[in-house]
Motif scaffolding. Structure first.
Motif, PDB file in Angstrom:
ATOM      1  N   ASP A 732       0.811  -1.219   0.000  1.00  0.00           N
ATOM      2  CA  ASP A 732       0.000   0.000   0.000  1.00  0.00           C
ATOM      3  C   ASP A 732       0.845   1.270   0.000  1.00  0.00           C
ATOM      4  N   ILE A 733       2.189   1.128   0.030  1.00  0.00           N
ATOM      5  CA  ILE A 733       3.057   2.304  -0.005  1.00  0.00           C
ATOM      6  C   ILE A 733       3.454   2.676  -1.430  1.00  0.00           C
ATOM      7  N   ILE A 734       3.106   1.804  -2.406  1.00  0.00           N
ATOM      8  CA  ILE A 734       3.585   1.987  -3.782  1.00  0.00           C
ATOM      9  C   ILE A 734       3.069   3.289  -4.401  1.00  0.00           C
ATOM     10  N   ASP A 735       1.827   3.641  -4.131  1.00  0.00           N
ATOM     11  CA  ASP A 735       1.259   4.868  -4.708  1.00  0.00           C
ATOM     12  C   ASP A 735       2.102   6.086  -4.346  1.00  0.00           C
ATOM     13  N   PHE A 736       2.555   6.128  -3.108  1.00  0.00           N
ATOM     14  CA  PHE A 736       3.352   7.268  -2.658  1.00  0.00           C
ATOM     15  C   PHE A 736       4.746   7.233  -3.285  1.00  0.00           C
ATOM     16  N   ALA A 737       5.268   6.029  -3.439  1.00  0.00           N
ATOM     17  CA  ALA A 737       6.578   5.894  -4.089  1.00  0.00           C
ATOM     18  C   ALA A 737       6.495   6.375  -5.533  1.00  0.00           C
ATOM     19  N   ARG A 738       5.434   5.982  -6.236  1.00  0.00           N
ATOM     20  CA  ARG A 738       5.265   6.418  -7.630  1.00  0.00           C
ATOM     21  C   ARG A 738       5.108   7.934  -7.712  1.00  0.00           C
ATOM     22  N   ARG A 739       4.385   8.489  -6.753  1.00  0.00           N
ATOM     23  CA  ARG A 739       4.176   9.932  -6.788  1.00  0.00           C
ATOM     24  C   ARG A 739       5.499  10.688  -6.621  1.00  0.00           C
ATOM     25  N   LEU A 740       6.340  10.175  -5.722  1.00  0.00           N
ATOM     26  CA  LEU A 740       7.633  10.833  -5.497  1.00  0.00           C
ATOM     27  C   LEU A 740       8.556  10.703  -6.713  1.00  0.00           C
ATOM     28  N   THR A 741       8.347   9.652  -7.524  1.00  0.00           N
ATOM     29  CA  THR A 741       9.154   9.509  -8.741  1.00  0.00           C
ATOM     30  C   THR A 741       8.512  10.218  -9.928  1.00  0.00           C
TER      31      THR A 741
END
Length: 894
Positions: A732-741
């Motif tokens: 569930d942390i992937i969305d935030f990781a994608r946003r930061l990239t």
């Protein structure tokens, strides 16, 4: 004697009397004539008029306040806030008159008030505010009388009313303190007669409100000999009967219900007394046939039509006491079906029926009737939250069972030869056509009956001054509030309260549930899941076409696999609900066994087998327990479940490891939050090297990546985040990781909630910022109405609000103002309220007023309360969505 002489004598008389009268008007000197004058004029002028207004309002309140006979009656029924608002004009007039007495006639000398009607006027103000349900104002008035005029016997009455006020505010400790002090003083001095006869009643009222029925009964038994009012005695006898009934003392309850029937009881009270006489029937000694005949006679009496739900409930009570469950259930279902206007009775009947089905583990029917209970559940119904929770659990269970039933039925139909399949579909089309024709015929008959009834009503309701129908002279229906009100009342009387949903006409949900869960899977009636859509409207589903039915059938390997996946998931979910939430281990074992038998390779097979192992262990089925243990160890040897079964100490070690990784994560997150990024990197490296927690390891990696970005450079962070995205695609942390990239969408929940372990829905919109507003209950408040200037006549609305204020809040001195909020919206404010309780009463009162909001379209206005502190912030931001969220969270929770 000449005329001139007579005239001279008259002039001389008035010349002598006038100075005496003028000097008597003054309150500056304490003389006998002045005391007599002010006592006389205060009593028979302002005070008398104010007291009459109070009595009229109290009588109107008694007439409008409805008793809830489904629970033990209170001694005093002060009605709802809405009831109280209707008598505001009477109470405001009483306050106005009492204020005049105090201002014009008070003579306070030698630390005593010389005009007793001034003291009584303060009491009048307190009582008027009490009936208005402005309990803070009432409390202040009674406290003032008790403190300022402690030498006067009226102080005892003030304390009695103070006890009543505390009881209404649910401050029972304070109420009991006041009443106990009065009781103690009654041993030393003779209290006024009004206080002596009412004191036990106030005690009883307070105890009933707390559900303490034994002390309430003792106080009522003390009060009955002291009170001679026949209506009050009848009410007290009825309450005693109810209390004996709750205590299981049916014989005494029957005696008091009989007393009620022999006294001047209202029709509704007498009816309920007869009903309850049947309910206290003793299966061993009572004359059952006689009681049933009486109840059936009451059913046939047309004047009892609105009370049929209660009669059926009483019949059900008798049947269930005789252990005739089938008849009892039948009567309860009729009680639910005939309950249109009595929410309490509908809730009680539905709940009892739901509890019976639940005890019998008939969860489908239990869910249907719990749902019906919730639809009509009053706010003050006991254990409302528990009922809501149970309904929610059963609803999820039924939804999963329905998925299994529907998918199995569709697969069954798809597996048949085409000729047989078409025969079944044609049969369903024929059944649908038959029912549609029946429905149209029934609706046409109902329409003709309603037209005939409306015609009769129109002939009866005539304005004698104009010779035309009082319903509105031929104007469009929706412009006519009277017609709308009559229509709504008629709809509610006929159908009860219904949600806006499919099949809203069906009061008997059991019939719907029977159709949905029919035993014969081939007899499929049209349904959304079968047809792939809903009926009605342009381009809607055609339930008379074969294609509609064929469209939803799983006829390809891919669609059959998808259907099987739905069944497997639903079976597992249902099994867990049975096991963890309904604590029905046998049903859980049955469903989970079915899952593993039908789909041995399903993704939840390991968990299902472990649950089956635990269930059989708890039930003492050693053979079955060992069977599932062997399956887990042989098929899933590397799983934690297998290791636990092989080595019981492994579970202890596993739990210890989980606790260590959670503690480490908490320390890592705190270090990250404090800006100690190097420490966060060290802790994260430790976790990534030594633990394998599926939930927390991706979050360690996320914290490490962001911390590297803070201590090294953005490129390093981007590389680590891309690695995280590749290795943990389901986290569930992937969305935030994608946003930061730079890949993800904006406007989702902040990452802080997710990496802190608080969870969060990544698909939700960014929460509105409410931090700019402060909740201060002690602040002065405004009522605010924001309207669309293009759709609402602002001037006319202000006039209607002023009329509303004049009628209901004449003594409050409220001001109505308006200001342009932006290019399209205007803001009308009503100021001001120095107490939040008053502001909330105003808000709840005006929002229900059909006169103020006549002609308003849905979505053309918004209303709320706002403090003087938050007003300038709101006016600057102009964000009604944010402020309304703040308002609902902080104000409406009361």
């Amino acid at each position: 004697m000449t005329t001139n002489t007579v005239n001279l004598r008259k002039i001389a008389f008035w010349a002598l009397l006038l100075p005496v009268l003028i000097s008597s008007c003054s309150t500056k000197k304490n003389t006998f004539t002045r005391r007599a004058y002010h006592n006389l004029t205060a009593h028979y002028n302002a005070y008398w008029n104010g007291n009459e207004s109070l009595k009229e309002g109290a009588a109107e309140l008694r007439k409008n306040a409805k008793d809830n006979y489904a629970s033990v009656l209170l001694v005093y029924n002060y009605g709802t806030e809405s009831n109280a608002q209707t008598i505001n004009p009477n109470m405001d007039r009483a306050i106005e008159k009492a204020s005049k007495v105090i201002q014009r006639h008070s003579m306070f000398f030698d630390k005593k008030e010389q005009v007793k009607w001034v003291i009584y006027s303060y009491m009048l103000i307190g009582k008027a505010n009490f009936y208005k349900q402005d309990y803070n104002a009432a409390r202040r008035a009674f406290e003032y009388v008790n403190r300022q005029y402690s030498y006067d016997p009226v102080s005892y009455e003030a304390r009695l009313w103070l006890g009543k006020t505390y009881k209404q505010q649910k401050q029972y400790d304070k109420a009991i303190t006041v009443l106990d002090e009065l009781t103690a003083e009654s041993a030393k001095t003779l209290l006024p007669w009004t206080v002596r006869k009412e004191l036990p009643l106030v005690y009883a009222d307070m105890y009933i409100a707390q559900g303490k029925f034994k002390p309430a009964r003792e106080q009522i038994e003390k009060a009955i000999p002291l009170n001679s009012n026949a209506k009050l005695k009848t009410r007290l006898n009825y309450i005693l009967a109810q209390i004996y009934q709750t205590e299981g003392r049916d014989s005494q309850a029957g005696e008091y219900f009989t007393k009620v029937l022999k006294s001047p009881a209202s029709f509704e009270m007498a009816f309920n007394a007869r009903i309850n006489l049947a309910r206290v029937y003793n299966a061993n000694t009572g004359d059952k046939k006689l009681i049933i005949r009486e109840l059936e006679k009451m059913l046939r009496d047309m004047k009892n039509k609105d009370f049929q739900d209660q009669i059926y409930y009483a019949l059900a009570d008798i049947a269930l006491k005789d252990r005739n469950d089938t008849l009892g259930i039948s009567h309860l279902r009729k009680s639910v079906a005939t309950s249109f206007s009595n929410d309490y009775q509908k809730s009680i009947s539905s709940l009892r029926l739901a509890d019976i089905y639940f005890a019998a583990k008939d969860y489908r029917n239990a869910q249907a009737y719990y749902d019906t209970t919730l639809m009509s559940l009053p706010k003050d119904f006991p254990d409302a939250e528990k009922i809501e929770t149970k309904t929610e659990i059963l609803t999820r269970l039924v939804e999963n069972l329905q998925i299994v039933y529907i998918q199995d039925s569709l697969q069954h139909l798809a597996a048949l030869p085409e000729a047989e399949r078409l025969v079944i579909i044609d049969k369903a089309i024929a059944e649908y056509t038959r029912k549609e024709e029946e429905r149209k015929k029934r609706e046409e008959e109902e329409r003709m009956m309603e037209m005939a009834g409306a015609s009769l009503q129109t002939r009866q309701i005539v304005d004698p001054t104009r010779g035309t129908s009082a319903l509105g002279g031929g104007g469009w229906y929706f412009y006519n509030p009277t017609a709308i009100s009559m229509g709504f009342s008629e709809f509610t009387r006929k159908w009860g309260r219904r949600r806006l949903e499919d099949n809203w006409r069906l009061s008997n949900k059991r019939e719907v549930m029977t159709d949905q869960f029919a035993e014969d899977g081939s007899e499929l009636l049209p349904s959304d899941s079968l047809a792939g859509g809903k009926e009605g409207g342009k381009g809607g589903v055609d339930f008379k076409s074969r294609d509609t039915y064929l469209k939803g059938l799983p006829l390809t390997p891919e669609s059959i696999e998808a259907s099987n996946q739905q069944i497997a998931t639903a079976l597992f979910n249902a099994g867990i609900i049975y096991l963890e939430e309904l604590f029905d281990k046998n049903r859980a074992a049955e469903v989970l066994s079915q899952l593993n038998t039908r789909f041995p390779e399903n993704e939840s097979a390991l968990q299902a087998n472990y649950h089956l192992y635990r269930i059989n262990r708890d039930l003492g089925n050693e053979t079955e327990m060992n069977l599932y243990k062997d399956v887990i160890i042989s098929r899933y040897p590397d799983s934690d479940y297998a290791k636990i079964l092989i080595d019981p100490n492994y579970n202890v070690e596993l739990e210890a490891a989980m606790n260590r990784v959670r503690s480490l994560y908490e320390e890592t997150y705190q270090a990250f939050n404090r800006g100690q990024y190097r420490t966060a990197i060290i802790y994260s490296n430790d976790a990534l090297a030594n633990y394998q927690n599926e939930e927390l390891i991706p979050k360690f990696a996320f914290i490490r990546a962001v911390s590297l970005g803070k201590t090294e450079n953005q490129d390093t962070m981007r590389v680590e985040l891309n690695k995280l995205i590749t290795e943990y695609p389901d986290s569930d942390i992937i969305d935030f990781a994608r946003r930061l990239t730079g890949e993800g969408s904006q406007g989702t929940t902040g990452a802080g909630d997710t990496i802190s372990g608080k969870g969060g829905d990544e698909k939700t919109e960014k929460p509105l910022d409410l931090s700019m507003y402060k909740f201060n209950p002690g602040a002065t408040h405004f009522y605010v109405l924001i309207v669309d200037g293009a759709q609402v006549n602002v001037y006319g609305t202000k006039v209607r609000i002023s009329d509303f204020n004049t009628k209901n809040y004449s003594v409050e001195g409220l001001q109505v103002n308006s200001v342009l909020l932006d290019n399209s919206r205007q803001m009308i404010t009503i100021s001001s309220f120095t107490e939040l309780d008053k502001a909330l009463r105003y808000f709840n009162g005006i929002k229900e007023d059909t006169y103020v909001f006549s002609g308003f379209k849905e979505g053309s206005f918004e209303q709320f309360l706002i403090s003087t502190e938050n007003y300038p912030v709101f006016f600057k931001e102009k964000n009604t969505a944010a402020y309304k969220q703040f308002f609902e969270k902080n104000y409406l929770k009361k």
